[in-house]
Design an enzyme around this catalytic site. Structure first.
Site, PDB file in Angstrom:
ATOM      1  N   MET A 209      48.485  34.949  43.470  1.00 32.01           N
ATOM      2  CA  MET A 209      47.213  34.406  43.880  1.00 32.01           C
ATOM      3  C   MET A 209      46.728  33.436  42.798  1.00 32.01           C
ATOM      4  O   MET A 209      46.326  33.851  41.732  1.00 32.01           O
ATOM      5  CB  MET A 209      46.195  35.530  44.074  1.00 32.01           C
ATOM      6  CG  MET A 209      44.827  34.996  44.297  1.00 32.01           C
ATOM      7  SD  MET A 209      43.461  36.145  44.575  1.00 32.01           S
ATOM      8  CE  MET A 209      44.013  37.726  44.207  1.00 32.01           C
ATOM      9  N   PRO A 210      46.753  32.137  43.060  1.00 35.13           N
ATOM     10  CA  PRO A 210      46.269  31.161  42.087  1.00 35.13           C
ATOM     11  C   PRO A 210      44.753  31.255  41.905  1.00 35.13           C
ATOM     12  O   PRO A 210      44.020  31.512  42.858  1.00 35.13           O
ATOM     13  CB  PRO A 210      46.625  29.808  42.695  1.00 35.13           C
ATOM     14  CG  PRO A 210      47.588  30.091  43.780  1.00 35.13           C
ATOM     15  CD  PRO A 210      47.344  31.486  44.226  1.00 35.13           C
ATOM     16  N   TYR A 211      44.333  31.064  40.681  1.00 34.11           N
ATOM     17  CA  TYR A 211      42.917  31.059  40.332  1.00 34.11           C
ATOM     18  C   TYR A 211      42.663  29.790  39.526  1.00 34.11           C
ATOM     19  O   TYR A 211      43.303  29.573  38.488  1.00 34.11           O
ATOM     20  CB  TYR A 211      42.582  32.300  39.501  1.00 34.11           C
ATOM     21  CG  TYR A 211      41.197  32.280  38.896  1.00 34.11           C
ATOM     22  CD1 TYR A 211      40.111  32.793  39.590  1.00 34.11           C
ATOM     23  CD2 TYR A 211      40.984  31.758  37.633  1.00 34.11           C
ATOM     24  CE1 TYR A 211      38.833  32.775  39.034  1.00 34.11           C
ATOM     25  CE2 TYR A 211      39.718  31.736  37.065  1.00 34.11           C
ATOM     26  CZ  TYR A 211      38.656  32.250  37.763  1.00 34.11           C
ATOM     27  OH  TYR A 211      37.412  32.233  37.222  1.00 34.11           O
TER      28      TYR A 211
END
Length: 72
Positions: A1-3
């Site tokens: 999950m990219p942040y």
């Protein structure tokens, strides 16, 4: 999950709601295109930082902007 965390100066120079939405869409699209990341799990946070809390070269952004206006 990219942040992704985007920090911008707030106050009178803060981005509009429309500009923020465009940044969120654009970053999400870029991560999908370049890194094949799922848009549904990509998180983008935009923090507005007061210009007195953002410093460059030993001066606050408020002071730097005032000097820039004076020198132009």
């Amino acid at each position: 999950m990219p942040y992704v965390n985007i920090k911008v100066t707030g106050g009178s120079e803060a981005p509009t709601a429309e500009q923020k939405a465009e940044l969120i869409r654009g970053v999400t699209d870029l991560l999908g295109r370049v890194l094949n990341k799922n848009a549904a799990t990509t998180v983008v946070i935009i923090d507005e930082v007061a210009m007195d809390n953002w410093g460059v070269g030993g001066e606050t952004t408020t002071v730097r902007r005032q000097k820039a206006k004076f020198n132009s």
